[in-house]
Write an enzyme that holds these catalytic residues in place. Structure first.
Site, PDB file in Angstrom:
ATOM      1  N   GLU B 139     -37.946 -32.314  15.984  1.00 30.49           N
ATOM      2  CA  GLU B 139     -37.908 -32.793  17.416  1.00 30.49           C
ATOM      3  C   GLU B 139     -39.250 -32.317  17.954  1.00 30.49           C
ATOM      4  O   GLU B 139     -39.887 -32.823  18.699  1.00 30.49           O
ATOM      5  CB  GLU B 139     -36.703 -32.182  18.115  1.00 30.49           C
ATOM      6  CG  GLU B 139     -35.720 -32.947  17.900  1.00 30.49           C
ATOM      7  CD  GLU B 139     -34.696 -32.589  16.663  1.00 30.49           C
ATOM      8  OE1 GLU B 139     -35.153 -31.803  16.033  1.00 30.49           O
ATOM      9  OE2 GLU B 139     -33.921 -33.235  16.280  1.00 30.49           O
ATOM     10  N   HIS B 208     -22.917 -29.679  20.233  1.00 32.32           N
ATOM     11  CA  HIS B 208     -23.278 -31.043  20.649  1.00 32.32           C
ATOM     12  C   HIS B 208     -22.849 -31.446  21.849  1.00 32.32           C
ATOM     13  O   HIS B 208     -22.315 -32.549  22.038  1.00 32.32           O
ATOM     14  CB  HIS B 208     -22.466 -31.960  19.467  1.00 32.32           C
ATOM     15  CG  HIS B 208     -23.362 -31.570  18.126  1.00 32.32           C
ATOM     16  ND1 HIS B 208     -23.114 -30.631  17.365  1.00 32.32           N
ATOM     17  CD2 HIS B 208     -24.083 -32.531  17.562  1.00 32.32           C
ATOM     18  CE1 HIS B 208     -23.754 -30.366  16.311  1.00 32.32           C
ATOM     19  NE2 HIS B 208     -24.533 -31.663  16.295  1.00 32.32           N
TER      20      HIS B 208
END
Lengths: 396, 403
Positions: B139, B208
Site C-alpha cells: 500500500e 478489518h
C-alpha cells in the site's frame, strides 16, 4: 574507525590516457571555453556492474562541457557555503542539509539527460534544484522563507520544486520519494513519451521497505525508473557498515541490474546516467550507486565529527574533491589557465553574494498566504465554516 | 434521496439480520420527505432481478464499443435505471475513464479479478492493463506511486482493498498527498481519489472493521466524502475524480448491495455539500454512511411517537457543510450526531466542536453524539452489534434531547 572501511579508491589522479584532441597551441587558447570538439576522457575508477554489462570507461565530452562542470560545481559549492553562514547567522532556520562534496552527481546527471526527464530527490536538494535550472536568488529566498522563493517561502530547505524543469523535489521523509519517483516513471510510460525518471535517495533510505516495494512494481511493469543511491557512507550518524548487512547498494535490487559509480567524478556520473537512461527506456529499472561524500554533517545541526574523524573528511577533500578533479583536468588538457579558473571562481562568488543580498531584501509572504494553495478551486479554507459565501464548487 | 431497501430474499440488504433488527421493509416515506433537489428516482417498480452488468450496458446502448456512447437521457425515456451501489460506483468510474484518458485505477486485484467488491469489474477488459493496474500488496508504495503520477497530471483512483490497509500508506497520504500542493507553492496538484470500503461489517474482526475517517480528518489539504446511496455514490465518485484536490472517498462494506434507481443522464454530486434526507422541525440528526439507515429506521419509530426529526446525511466529512447544518440547527435548535466512528477523536467529536463554536446561540440543548465504542471491534456477533449505534439507542437519545 570508519576511515578503514571507507575505501579511498581514487588515490591516483585522473590519467587522461587517450585524448583525441591534442593540446591546442597557445595562440588559440583564448577560444577554448566554447570549444565543443569532442574529447574522450577515461574515468579513473572502473564501473562495477550487477546483472548488466558496465558501460565503457571512455567518456565523450568536450572542453566547453568540462568547463561548464567546473562553473556549475563551483556555483553549487559557493551556494552551500553561503547557506552555511546564513544558517549560522540565523537567517535560515529549521533544518538545512548541505550538498557540498556531492556536486559531481548533480552536474554529471544533468549533462546526460534533458529537462524533460524527471528528477526527484530527498531533502538534500539545493544543488539538484540549481542543476535543473533553478535561480540562486530563488533558492536563497526559499531558504530564508521569502515570497520570492521557489515554493513561495512555504516549503523551506527540504521542499524545493521546479515543475517546468521536471524537478519534483524536495521531500523530508526519508525514502518516501521513492514510490513517488516510480509513479513519475509510470506516468512517463503512460504518456508514451521517451523520458525517464531519476529517483535519488541516500544510503540511509536504502533500507526502507518502500524502496523494495516500489522497485518490485517498477520491474514488474517495466517502468523507466532509475534509482540512484547517493552513498555518502553515513545515514546521519550511522555509517553504512552499521546500518546495512549488505552495503553493496547496487546489488540490492537483486533481480534489477545495478551499477556502481565513482560519484566524485562528474564524467563517470555522466556516463553512468547516459547508460542508465538508455537501459531504462529499453529494459526497465536500474539501480545506480554513486560513491560520494559530504563534507558537512548530515545537517547544520550535526557537526559531522562525532562519527567520523576530521582526517577522513580532509583526506577525501584532498584526494577526491570533484571540483579539484575537474580543475586538474582542465589544466592538464590546457583548456583553461589557473588564472582563468580563479577568475571564474571569483565571478561565481560574486554571483552568489549578489543573490544572497537580493534574497535578503525580498519580502516575506503576506499573512493571507497562510491559506493559499491549500486546495485548488475551493470555497476557501477560511470560509469553509458556517459563513461561507459560495455553496458549490463548479467542476469541469 | 430515498434508497430502496428491499427486505426478504432480495439481496440488497441481506447483510442485515432481520431477526435482530426491525426488518428493513420498503421505506414509504411521506411525500414531503422526498428530497426534490435532484431528479426524482421514485417510481414503483418490481424488484428487478439483479441483471448482469453487461446486459444492463447493452440496454444502455453502450454495447461492446470501446468508447461508451451516452445513453438516452431520461428526459426522453422518462425513467432511470436501477442498480446496486457497487454498480453505481463502477458506472461512475467507467464514465470518468471514458471521458478523460488520464484517469487510471490502481489497487490490489482491481484488474483481472474485477475488484474484491466488484467495483472495478470489467474495467480491465475494456481499458487494458495500463489503465487498470493490479498492484502487488504494498500500500505504501502504490499509494506513493499514484501520488507521484498525479504530480505529472495523471488522475489515479487508488483503491485500498479495505480502508484499514491504507494505514500502511499513511505517510504518503498525509505528507505527500495532502501537503505537496502547499509546500510546492502551488506548483503541483494531486488530483488523486483514494477510495475503499471501511466501517464495521459482519463479524470481519477488529483489523478489518476500522473507521479511518477519524485518523485522516486532520490531514490538511485533503477532502473526505462518504457515500451512502447508489445515487450519491456515483455522483461523488465522478466529482472526486474531476476534482483537482486529493479526495478520500469512504465506502462501507455493508452498503455495496443497496439498490436504487438512478438517473440515466449524467450528474455529479457536490463534494462539499450535505444531503437533506428528511426535513423536519424538532431535532437535527446528523449522520453519514451506514448510520444513515439506522437513523432512518429510528426515524420511523420516532414519527410514530410524534416526533419530527430532520435527518441530514453530511456526506462531506472534510470540510463539513456547516451551511446546511447551520441552517438546520437554526430551525430545530437541537442536534444529535449519529456516527460509526469511535467516540474519541472521531468525526462526531469534530462536528460537535464545530457546531458548538459556530451555532451555540441557537442550541436549546447540548449537542449529543452517538458513536461507536472505543474498542476494537469484536468478532462475536452480539458484541459487534453493541459496538455500533443501534436504532433503539437513537430513539432514546432523541426522546432525551426533546424533553
Amino acid at each position: 574507525m570508519a576511515l578503514s572501511r571507507l575505501s579511498l579508491r581514487s588515490n591516483r589522479f585522473l590519467q587522461p590516457s587517450s585524448t583525441t584532441a591534442a593540446a591546442l597551441p597557445s595562440s588559440l587558447r583564448r577560444h577554448v571555453s566554447t570549444d565543443t570538439t569532442p574529447i574522450t576522457i577515461e574515468t579513473a575508477v572502473p564501473f562495477e556492474s550487477h546483472l548488466c554489462d558496465a558501460p565503457s570507461r571512455s567518456v565523450e565530452t568536450s572542453s566547453s562541457e568540462i568547463l561548464s562542470f567546473f562553473r556549475d560545481m563551483a556555483r553549487m559549492r559557493r551556494m552551500e557555503i553561503a547557506a552555511d553562514s546564513l544558517y549560522k547567522s540565523k537567517l535560515i532556520r529549521g533544518f538545512c542539509h548541505l550538498y557540498d562534496g556531492q556536486e559531481a552527481l548533480a552536474v554529471g546527471m544533468e549533462a546526460a539527460i534533458t529537462r524533460k526527464d524527471a528528477i526527484i530527490t530527498s531533502y538534500r536538494d539545493h544543488c539538484t534544484f540549481l542543476g535543473r535550472g533553478g535561480e540562486l536568488v530563488d533558492a536563497f529566498s526559499e531558504l530564508m522563507g521569502r515570497k520570492r522563493g521557489c515554493s513561495n517561502g512555504k516549503g523551506g530547505s527540504m521542499h524545493f520544486y521546479k515543475k517546468d524543469a521536471c524537478f519534483y523535489g524536495g521531500h523530508g521523509i526519508v525514502g518516501a520519494q521513492i514510490p513517488l519517483g516510480c509513479g513519475l516513471a509510470f506516468a512517463q510510460k503512460y504518456s508514451k513519451e521517451e523520458f525517464v525518471t531519476f529517483t535519488l535517495y541516500g544510503d540511509g533510505a536504502a533500507n526502507q521497505g518502500q524502496l523494495f516495494e516500489a522497485l518490485n512494481i517498477a520491474a514488474l511493469w517495466d517502468l523507466p525508473a532509475i534509482l540512484v543511491c547517493e552513498n555518502n557512507h553515513y545515514g546521519m550518524g550511522t555509517a553504512t557498515w552499521r546500518s546495512a548487512k549488505s552495503p553493496a547498494y547496487f546489488k540490492r535490487g537483486d533481480y534489477v541490474p545495478g551499477l556502481k559509480v565513482d560519484g566524485m567524478d562528474a564524467l563517470a556520473v555522466k556516463q553512468a546516467c547516459k547508460f542508465a537512461k538508455e537501459h531504462a527506456l529499453k529494459n526497465g529499472p536500474i539501480v545506480l550507486e554513486m560513491d560520494t561524500y559530504r563534507y558537512h554533517g548530515h545537517s547544520m545541526s550535526d557537526p559531522g565529527s562525532t562519527y567520523r574523524t576530521r582526517d577522513e573528511v580532509s583526506g577525501v577533500r584532498q584526494v577526491r574533491d570533484p571540483i579539484e578533479r575537474v580543475r586538474k583536468l582542465l589544466l592538464s588538457h590546457d583548456i583553461a589557465t589557473e588564472k582563468e579558473l580563479k577568475d571564474m571562481e571569483k565571478e561565481v562568488r560574486k554571483e552568489v553574494d549578489d543573490a544572497v543580498a537580493q534574497a535578503k531584501e525580498s519580502p516575506v509572504p503576506e499573512p493571507s498566504e497562510l491559506f493559499t494553495n491549500m486546495y485548488v478551486k475551493d470555497c476557501g479554507v477560511e470560509s469553509f465554516g458556517a459563513d461561507r459565501k459560495e455553496l458549490k464548487v463548479t467542476l469541469a | 434521496m430515498a434508497a430502496r431497501i428491499h427486505g426478504g430474499a432480495a439481496t440488497a440488504l441481506s447483510t442485515f439480520n432481520p431477526k435482530k433488527l426491525v426488518a428493513p421493509s420498503r421505506t414509504n416515506l411521506p411525500a414531503a420527505a422526498r428530497s426534490s433537489k435532484r431528479c426524482i428516482v421514485a417510481g414503483g417498480g418490481s424488484d428487478a432481478s439483479k441483471k448482469s452488468l453487461s446486459v444492463r450496458h447493452s440496454q444502455k446502448l453502450i454495447a461492446n464499443a470501446a468508447v461508451a456512447t451516452k445513453a438516452e437521457t431520461s428526459a426522453t425515456t422518462g425513467t432511470g435505471h436501477e442498480l446496486l451501489l457497487f454498480e453505481a460506483l463502477q458506472e461512475g468510474l467507467e464514465e470518468e475513464m471514458d471521458r478523460d484518458p488520464h484517469v487510471c485505477v490502481m489497487g490490489e486485484d482491481v484488474g483481472h479479478y474485477g475488484g474484491s467488491y466488484k467495483v472495478t469489474k470489467g474495467l480491465a477488459d475494456k481499458f487494458g492493463d495500463l489503465r487498470v493496474l493490479d498492484t502487488p500488496i504494498c500500500e505504501n508504495a502504490f499509494t506513493g506511486m499514484g501520488i507521484g503520477a498525479a504530480m505529472t497530471g495523471l488522475r489515479p483512483v487508488i483503491e485500498g482493498m479495505n480502508m484499514g490497509f491504507l494505514l500502511l500508506a499513511f505517510n504518503q497520504i498525509s505528507n505527500n498527498c495532502g501537503m505537496l500542493h502547499y509546500t510546492s507553492g502551488g506548483q503541483f496538484t494531486i488530483p488523486v481519489v483514494i477510495r475503499g470500503p471501511g466501517g464495521v461489517g459482519r463479524q470481519l474482526g477488529a483489523e478489518h472493521s476500522q473507521r479511518l475517517e477519524s485518523y485522516f480528518q486532520s490531514i490538511p489539504g485533503i477532502q473526505m466524502v462518504a457515500c451512502s446511496t447508489p445515487y450519491n455514490a456515483k455522483g461523488l465518485m465522478k466529482a472526486a475524480i474531476r476534482s483537482e484536490n486529493p479526495v478520500i472517498l469512504f465506502e462501507h462494506v455493508l452498503l455495496y448491495n443497496l439498490k436504487e434507481k438512478i438517473p440515466d443522464e449524467e450528474y455529479i454530486c457536490n463534494l462539499e455539500e450535505a444531503e437533506m434526507v428528511r426535513p423536519g422541525e424538532h431535532i437535527t440528526i446528523l449522520t453519514y454512511s451506514r448510520m444513515r439507515y439506522h437513523v432512518m429506521q429510528a426515524a420511523k419509530t420516532l414519527v410514530n411517537k410524534g416526533y419530527d426529526p430532520e435527518v441530514i446525511d453530511i456526506r462531506s466529512l472534510k470540510p463539513f457543510d456547516l451551511y446546511t447544518i447551520g441552517n438546520s440547527v437554526k430551525k430545530t435548535h437541537r442536534v444529535l450526531i449519529v456516527e460509526e466512528c469511535m467516540r474519541t477523536g472521531g468525526i462526531g467529536a469534530s462536528l460537535t466542536a464545530a457546531i458548538n463554536e459556530n451555532f451555540h446561540d441557537y442550541l436549546d440543548a447540548p449537542v449529543m453524539c452517538l458513536s461507536s465504542q472505543d474498542v476494537p471491534t469484536p468478532y462475536a456477533g452480539t458484541l459487534e452489534e453493541w459496538t455500533v449505534v443501534q436504532p433503539a439507542q437513537i430513539v432514546t437519545a432523541v426522546e432525551q434531547l426533546c424533553q
